[in-house]
Motif scaffolding. Structure first.
Motif, PDB file in Angstrom:
ATOM      1  N   GLU A 285     -33.607 -15.153 -16.505  1.00  0.00           N
ATOM      2  CA  GLU A 285     -33.747 -16.608 -16.417  1.00  0.00           C
ATOM      3  C   GLU A 285     -32.578 -17.232 -15.650  1.00  0.00           C
ATOM      4  OE1 GLU A 285     -35.518 -19.803 -19.386  1.00  0.00           O
ATOM      5  OE2 GLU A 285     -33.493 -19.239 -19.998  1.00  0.00           O
ATOM      6  N   GLY A 286     -31.388 -16.668 -15.773  1.00  0.00           N
ATOM      7  CA  GLY A 286     -30.220 -17.202 -15.097  1.00  0.00           C
ATOM      8  C   GLY A 286     -29.962 -16.611 -13.720  1.00  0.00           C
ATOM      9  N   LEU A 287     -30.951 -15.905 -13.169  1.00  0.00           N
ATOM     10  CA  LEU A 287     -30.787 -15.271 -11.865  1.00  0.00           C
ATOM     11  C   LEU A 287     -31.036 -16.277 -10.748  1.00  0.00           C
ATOM     12  CD1 LEU A 287     -30.507 -12.774  -9.988  1.00  0.00           C
ATOM     13  CD2 LEU A 287     -32.979 -12.420 -10.283  1.00  0.00           C
ATOM     14  N   HIS A 288     -29.986 -16.613 -10.015  1.00  0.00           N
ATOM     15  CA  HIS A 288     -30.132 -17.361  -8.773  1.00  0.00           C
ATOM     16  C   HIS A 288     -30.109 -16.363  -7.622  1.00  0.00           C
ATOM     17  CE1 HIS A 288     -29.015 -21.707 -10.051  1.00  0.00           C
ATOM     18  NE2 HIS A 288     -29.438 -21.036 -11.110  1.00  0.00           N
ATOM     19  N   GLN A 289     -30.616 -16.776  -6.488  1.00  0.00           N
ATOM     20  CA  GLN A 289     -30.746 -15.839  -5.370  1.00  0.00           C
ATOM     21  C   GLN A 289     -29.395 -15.570  -4.707  1.00  0.00           C
ATOM     22  OE1 GLN A 289     -32.408 -17.122  -1.614  1.00  0.00           O
ATOM     23  NE2 GLN A 289     -33.807 -15.396  -1.609  1.00  0.00           N
ATOM     24  N   VAL A 290     -29.037 -14.290  -4.616  1.00  0.00           N
ATOM     25  CA  VAL A 290     -27.870 -13.877  -3.842  1.00  0.00           C
ATOM     26  C   VAL A 290     -28.328 -13.685  -2.398  1.00  0.00           C
ATOM     27  CG1 VAL A 290     -26.057 -12.155  -3.549  1.00  0.00           C
ATOM     28  CG2 VAL A 290     -26.871 -12.756  -5.851  1.00  0.00           C
ATOM     29  N   ARG A 291     -27.678 -14.385  -1.476  1.00  0.00           N
ATOM     30  CA  ARG A 291     -28.161 -14.418  -0.100  1.00  0.00           C
ATOM     31  C   ARG A 291     -27.170 -13.785   0.872  1.00  0.00           C
ATOM     32  NH1 ARG A 291     -30.695 -19.270  -2.196  1.00  0.00           N
ATOM     33  NH2 ARG A 291     -29.121 -20.843  -1.706  1.00  0.00           N
ATOM     34  N   PHE A 292     -27.653 -13.592   2.111  1.00  0.00           N
ATOM     35  CA  PHE A 292     -26.747 -13.233   3.186  1.00  0.00           C
ATOM     36  C   PHE A 292     -25.766 -14.395   3.368  1.00  0.00           C
ATOM     37  CE2 PHE A 292     -30.401 -10.594   4.292  1.00  0.00           C
ATOM     38  CZ  PHE A 292     -29.801  -9.398   4.682  1.00  0.00           C
ATOM     39  N   PRO A 293     -24.491 -14.113   3.555  1.00  0.00           N
ATOM     40  CA  PRO A 293     -23.519 -15.196   3.692  1.00  0.00           C
ATOM     41  C   PRO A 293     -23.704 -16.055   4.940  1.00  0.00           C
ATOM     42  CG  PRO A 293     -22.432 -13.152   3.072  1.00  0.00           C
ATOM     43  CD  PRO A 293     -23.834 -12.810   3.446  1.00  0.00           C
ATOM     44  N   THR A 294     -24.234 -15.475   6.018  1.00  0.00           N
ATOM     45  CA  THR A 294     -24.412 -16.256   7.244  1.00  0.00           C
ATOM     46  C   THR A 294     -25.769 -15.947   7.870  1.00  0.00           C
ATOM     47  OG1 THR A 294     -23.463 -14.596   8.748  1.00  0.00           O
ATOM     48  CG2 THR A 294     -21.929 -16.160   7.708  1.00  0.00           C
ATOM     49  N   LEU A 295     -26.246 -16.902   8.650  1.00  0.00           N
ATOM     50  CA  LEU A 295     -27.491 -16.708   9.380  1.00  0.00           C
ATOM     51  C   LEU A 295     -27.345 -15.576  10.393  1.00  0.00           C
ATOM     52  CD1 LEU A 295     -30.339 -17.960   9.658  1.00  0.00           C
ATOM     53  CD2 LEU A 295     -29.401 -19.472  11.418  1.00  0.00           C
ATOM     54  N   THR A 296     -26.178 -15.451  11.001  1.00  0.00           N
ATOM     55  CA  THR A 296     -25.931 -14.378  11.961  1.00  0.00           C
ATOM     56  C   THR A 296     -26.073 -13.009  11.312  1.00  0.00           C
ATOM     57  OG1 THR A 296     -24.454 -15.725  13.320  1.00  0.00           O
ATOM     58  CG2 THR A 296     -24.182 -13.344  13.465  1.00  0.00           C
ATOM     59  N   GLU A 297     -25.489 -12.842  10.135  1.00  0.00           N
ATOM     60  CA  GLU A 297     -25.569 -11.558   9.447  1.00  0.00           C
ATOM     61  C   GLU A 297     -27.012 -11.230   9.074  1.00  0.00           C
ATOM     62  OE1 GLU A 297     -23.711  -9.272   5.527  1.00  0.00           O
ATOM     63  OE2 GLU A 297     -22.790 -11.125   6.276  1.00  0.00           O
ATOM     64  N   ALA A 298     -27.737 -12.218   8.564  1.00  0.00           N
ATOM     65  CA  ALA A 298     -29.132 -11.987   8.202  1.00  0.00           C
ATOM     66  C   ALA A 298     -29.971 -11.632   9.417  1.00  0.00           C
ATOM     67  CB  ALA A 298     -29.698 -13.232   7.515  1.00  0.00           C
ATOM     68  N   ALA A 299     -29.787 -12.367  10.511  1.00  0.00           N
ATOM     69  CA  ALA A 299     -30.563 -12.097  11.721  1.00  0.00           C
ATOM     70  C   ALA A 299     -30.260 -10.709  12.259  1.00  0.00           C
ATOM     71  CB  ALA A 299     -30.256 -13.152  12.778  1.00  0.00           C
ATOM     72  N   THR A 300     -29.005 -10.297  12.164  1.00  0.00           N
ATOM     73  CA  THR A 300     -28.645  -8.951  12.608  1.00  0.00           C
ATOM     74  C   THR A 300     -29.368  -7.910  11.772  1.00  0.00           C
ATOM     75  OG1 THR A 300     -26.474  -9.695  13.377  1.00  0.00           O
ATOM     76  CG2 THR A 300     -26.735  -7.342  12.920  1.00  0.00           C
ATOM     77  N   TYR A 301     -29.322  -8.068  10.458  1.00  0.00           N
ATOM     78  CA  TYR A 301     -29.982  -7.089   9.602  1.00  0.00           C
ATOM     79  C   TYR A 301     -31.480  -7.019   9.870  1.00  0.00           C
ATOM     80  CZ  TYR A 301     -32.211  -4.936   5.630  1.00  0.00           C
ATOM     81  OH  TYR A 301     -33.014  -4.142   4.861  1.00  0.00           O
ATOM     82  N   PHE A 302     -32.160  -8.151   9.886  1.00  0.00           N
ATOM     83  CA  PHE A 302     -33.606  -8.126  10.065  1.00  0.00           C
ATOM     84  C   PHE A 302     -33.997  -7.593  11.449  1.00  0.00           C
ATOM     85  CE2 PHE A 302     -33.492 -11.375   6.597  1.00  0.00           C
ATOM     86  CZ  PHE A 302     -34.229 -10.642   5.684  1.00  0.00           C
ATOM     87  N   THR A 303     -33.180  -7.860  12.438  1.00  0.00           N
ATOM     88  CA  THR A 303     -33.463  -7.305  13.763  1.00  0.00           C
ATOM     89  C   THR A 303     -33.273  -5.790  13.758  1.00  0.00           C
ATOM     90  OG1 THR A 303     -32.749  -9.372  14.808  1.00  0.00           O
ATOM     91  CG2 THR A 303     -32.860  -7.421  16.212  1.00  0.00           C
ATOM     92  N   LEU A 304     -32.265  -5.305  13.049  1.00  0.00           N
ATOM     93  CA  LEU A 304     -32.012  -3.859  12.994  1.00  0.00           C
ATOM     94  C   LEU A 304     -33.078  -3.109  12.202  1.00  0.00           C
ATOM     95  CD1 LEU A 304     -28.130  -3.743  12.484  1.00  0.00           C
ATOM     96  CD2 LEU A 304     -29.425  -3.332  14.586  1.00  0.00           C
ATOM     97  N   THR A 305     -33.839  -3.809  11.354  1.00  0.00           N
ATOM     98  CA  THR A 305     -34.913  -3.122  10.620  1.00  0.00           C
ATOM     99  C   THR A 305     -36.121  -2.838  11.499  1.00  0.00           C
ATOM    100  OG1 THR A 305     -35.911  -5.210   9.869  1.00  0.00           O
ATOM    101  CG2 THR A 305     -34.269  -4.182   8.424  1.00  0.00           C
ATOM    102  N   HIS A 306     -36.196  -3.469  12.669  1.00  0.00           N
ATOM    103  CA  HIS A 306     -37.371  -3.287  13.513  1.00  0.00           C
ATOM    104  C   HIS A 306     -37.462  -1.833  13.973  1.00  0.00           C
ATOM    105  CE1 HIS A 306     -40.656  -4.973  15.870  1.00  0.00           C
ATOM    106  NE2 HIS A 306     -40.274  -4.197  16.862  1.00  0.00           N
ATOM    107  N   ARG A 307     -38.608  -1.211  13.693  1.00  0.00           N
ATOM    108  CA  ARG A 307     -38.843   0.202  14.012  1.00  0.00           C
ATOM    109  C   ARG A 307     -37.774   1.093  13.395  1.00  0.00           C
ATOM    110  NH1 ARG A 307     -40.366  -0.194  20.501  1.00  0.00           N
ATOM    111  NH2 ARG A 307     -42.071  -1.735  20.279  1.00  0.00           N
TER     112      ARG A 307
END
Length: 326
Positions: free
Chosen positions: A126-148
């Motif tokens: 119940e007390g779980l808030h979402q832990v996120r990527f600290p920056t948009l750049t870091e998230a975009a890098t990760y999701f791009t690296l998952t491609h294929r």
């Protein structure tokens, strides 16, 4: 690297209910950011962030629960020199966004309590808030690296990029690194990026995506109507629907939509509800604009329950989800 010798303390509030222990438990199993923070074992977590006015340097935050019993966290910021009030505010905002302290979850929780399968998770989440990527750049890098590629390889490659190009700082003899800025990454040529991407295709795509995101207003992406923000991201060359959804949910904290048809969500739905399994349409109809919190809570906390046997398997809702939401 020299030891950071200056500390600044700040207390941050969170929207109730909030439990830092849930956040720390989620960090242990969030593959994309595995090893990006240090859990001390005594209820504290340390993580590096870019210095708010000099991204060639890093600060290290030490986060623990507030000692006054109020929802939120107490943060000690380690830096190489005293922070100005504006810099302290910027670091506090970064921590707030990272831990999702401002997430409004009351309506989601009300719906989840009426959903017997989800209600089973609430005693531990119940007390779980979402832990996120600290920056948009870091998230975009990760999701791009998952491609294929796979999530494991993408996380490992992102970690190597941090290790070699992120600013480092030391606290109590332990070194921490923050993910570099988009400008640092895009300044690398294709040849130097290839070891971090694993292919020419991902290298070129990463450079294209980060260059495109640099032209956007991140504050507007957080505040604009969801479909407008999504369309803005999709207009960036190299960003498809999966990456756009990922950035909106896992970096910007926008729970309005989730690609529930993907395998990771269909597996979670089956494990949580059993047969008959609600369809993505059923779930969207029931949880509405909070479907992202359903997805995050279900995927994160399902593994926190003891492995169910046939006697305590999740009970299906008393009526089909589609009918309950009608």
């Amino acid at each position: 690297m020299t030891e950071l010798g200056t500390t600044t303390r700040v207390v941050l509030s969170a929207t109730a209910p909030f439990d830092l222990a849930c956040s720390m438990r989620a960090m242990r199993t969030f593959t994309p950011n595995h090893n990006d923070q240090f859990l001390t074992g005594d209820g504290r977590v340390r993580k590096a962030f870019l210095h708010p006015t000099d991204p060639s340097r890093a600060v290290v935050t030490e986060v623990m629960a507030r000692d006054d019993g109020e929802p939120g966290v107490a943060v000690t910021v380690h830096s190489d020199e005293p922070l100005t009030p504006a810099e302290t505010t910027a670091v506090a905002t970064a921590v707030t966004d990272w831990l999702g302290l401002d997430d409004e979850r009351a309506e989601f929780l009300a719906i989840a309590r009426s959903d017997p399968a989800m209600a089973r998770l609430l005693p531990v989440a119940e007390g779980l808030h979402q832990v996120r990527f600290p920056t948009l750049t870091e998230a975009a890098t990760y999701f791009t690296l998952t491609h294929r590629s796979t999530a494991w390889y993408a996380a490992a490659r992102k970690r190597r990029l941090v290790d070699e190009h992120g600013p480092w700082a030391v606290v109590e003899g332990r070194a921490y690194a923050a993910f570099p800025t988009a400008a640092v990454v895009t300044a690398l040529d294709v040849h130097h990026l290839l070891p971090f991407t694993g292919s020419q295709f991902r290298t070129e795509r990463l450079l294209t995506v980060l260059s495109g995101l640099a032209e956007l207003d991140e504050a507007a992406l957080r505040a604009a109507p969801y479909e407008e923000a999504r369309a803005t991201l999709l207009a960036v060359r190299g960003i498809g629907t999966f990456t756009a959804h990922g950035l909106l949910l896992r970096a910007l904290g926008r729970p309005d939509a989730v690609p529930l048809e993907r395998a990771q969500f269909t597996k979670t739905t089956l494990a949580l509800y059993g047969e008959p399994t609600p369809t993505p349409t059923d779930l969207r109809r029931r949880y509405g604009p909070w479907i992202g919190w359903w997805a995050y809570t279900a995927r994160t906390a399902l593994g926190w329950l003891p492995t169910p046997d046939s006697s305590d398997a999740p009970s299906p809702p008393p009526v089909p989800l589609a009918a309950a939401a009608a």
